[in-house]
Design a protein around this motif. Structure first.
Motif, PDB file in Angstrom:
ATOM      1  N   UNK A 102       0.854  -1.186   0.000  1.00  0.00           N
ATOM      2  CA  UNK A 102       0.000   0.000   0.000  1.00  0.00           C
ATOM      3  C   UNK A 102       0.892   1.240   0.000  1.00  0.00           C
ATOM      4  N   UNK A 103       1.021   1.922  -1.127  1.00  0.00           N
ATOM      5  CA  UNK A 103       1.902   3.101  -1.190  1.00  0.00           C
ATOM      6  C   UNK A 103       1.433   4.244  -0.306  1.00  0.00           C
ATOM      7  N   UNK A 104       0.202   4.140   0.225  1.00  0.00           N
ATOM      8  CA  UNK A 104      -0.311   5.186   1.114  1.00  0.00           C
ATOM      9  C   UNK A 104       0.136   4.984   2.564  1.00  0.00           C
ATOM     10  N   UNK A 105       0.778   3.866   2.840  1.00  0.00           N
ATOM     11  CA  UNK A 105       1.326   3.662   4.184  1.00  0.00           C
ATOM     12  C   UNK A 105       2.432   4.682   4.449  1.00  0.00           C
ATOM     13  N   UNK A 106       2.602   5.035   5.706  1.00  0.00           N
ATOM     14  CA  UNK A 106       3.691   5.941   6.081  1.00  0.00           C
ATOM     15  C   UNK A 106       5.029   5.226   5.927  1.00  0.00           C
ATOM     16  N   UNK A 107       6.097   5.985   5.772  1.00  0.00           N
ATOM     17  CA  UNK A 107       7.424   5.378   5.746  1.00  0.00           C
ATOM     18  C   UNK A 107       7.751   4.845   7.138  1.00  0.00           C
ATOM     19  N   UNK A 108       8.722   3.948   7.216  1.00  0.00           N
ATOM     20  CA  UNK A 108       9.069   3.408   8.531  1.00  0.00           C
ATOM     21  C   UNK A 108       9.618   4.502   9.449  1.00  0.00           C
ATOM     22  N   UNK A 109      10.275   5.512   8.877  1.00  0.00           N
ATOM     23  CA  UNK A 109      10.768   6.623   9.693  1.00  0.00           C
ATOM     24  C   UNK A 109       9.607   7.416  10.280  1.00  0.00           C
ATOM     25  N   UNK A 110       8.564   7.627   9.482  1.00  0.00           N
ATOM     26  CA  UNK A 110       7.384   8.351   9.968  1.00  0.00           C
ATOM     27  C   UNK A 110       6.673   7.550  11.052  1.00  0.00           C
ATOM     28  N   UNK A 111       6.603   6.237  10.887  1.00  0.00           N
ATOM     29  CA  UNK A 111       5.953   5.408  11.903  1.00  0.00           C
ATOM     30  C   UNK A 111       6.741   5.439  13.207  1.00  0.00           C
TER      31      UNK A 111
END
Length: 274
Positions: A102-111
């Motif tokens: 899902x390209x709408x998921x946040x990046x791991x850094x954002x999470x």
């Protein structure tokens, strides 16, 4: 020590340093993996042995003195599970998993930033295995025997249940494809990670798996002090699992979906507490 639980050291794989060492054994006689035992519906007894036997001392020690309870951000003592500490290869794989599902998921850094922004919570610290999964626990009879102690460290007591929870789900062989997606999506809703769920119906093909996971979660709920601690720790374990390579298309798909589940959990918890 019972004969079947002896280390049976493989000296070529052992290391001893001035202050620490690593011991490695080469087999546990007449045993099978916890994952196999759970998948065939006999997981309750070895899970009890694991938490009330093998891990009993580590888990109970955290109740004996007040300094085992700290108030801090949940990330503070979870270095092995933070995406920012992963190797560049694992970080690159996380980026791939994100766009794969899902390209709408946040990046791991954002999470990770969302978790870092959460208020401090009280949680119990103790020794944790750090890499508890269905293949790192062997079962001989009804006894659970832990392997691979390379990741042992102090950390929240919810870490080991969360790692096992995620591993049992992602590595199961009793359900596949879209059916697995449906089961995982339901099992990793925030509500399911904050309170005991209704027991699975016996005729459910995944009843054995869900029953084992519920038992693991009861062990986590019994040691946590803040209701959203376990969902946050599970989300980190989902990201950790997603950062490793899978064996085949099915495992790759599951690990990509694990990233999506972590994204949903972290965002949901962040909304609830802010």
């Amino acid at each position: 020590m019972p004969f079947n639980q002896r280390p049976n050291l493989d000296h070529n794989r052992c290391l001893v340093g001035p202050t620490t060492g690593v011991i490695a054994g080469n087999f546990i006689e007449q045993s099978e993996s916890l994952q196999d035992v759970v998948d065939r519906g006999a997981g309750r007894a070895p899970l009890h042995s694991l938490f009330e036997g093998a891990l009993r001392g580590w888990r109970r020690q955290a109740f004996y003195a007040p300094h085992y309870v700290i108030k801090a951000n949940i990330l503070q003592r979870m270095d092995l599970s933070r995406p920012s500490t992963y190797s560049s290869f694992r970080q690159a794989r996380l980026g791939k998993r994100r766009t794969q599902n899902d390209p709408h998921c946040a990046t791991y850094s954002e999470l990770e930033s969302l978790l870092a922004a959460m208020p401090p919570i009280e949680h119990r610290l103790g020794l944790t295995h750090g890499d508890l999964h269905g293949q790192n626990v062997r079962v001989a009879g009804h006894e659970a025997i832990m392997l691979d102690f390379a990741s042992v460290a102090d950390g929240p007591l919810t870490v080991d249940p969360a790692a096992l929870d995620v591993s049992l789900m992602i590595d199961t062989r009793i359900v596949n494809g879209d059916d697995w997606i449906k089961v995982a999506e339901e099992a990793y809703k925030v509500e399911a990670l904050m309170a005991p769920a209704i027991p699975p119906r016996p005729e459910d093909p995944c009843a054995n798996l869900l029953d084992a996971i519920q038992y693991v979660r009861q062990m986590a709920f019994s040691v946590q002090l803040t209701p959203y601690e376990y969902p946050c720790v599970v989300a980190l374990q989902l990201l950790r699992k997603a950062s490793y390579g899978g064996t085949g298309d099915e495992q790759d798909r599951r690990r990509a979906f694990a990233y999506r589940l972590a994204d949903r959990i972290i965002k949901d918890i962040a909304r609830r507490i802010h």
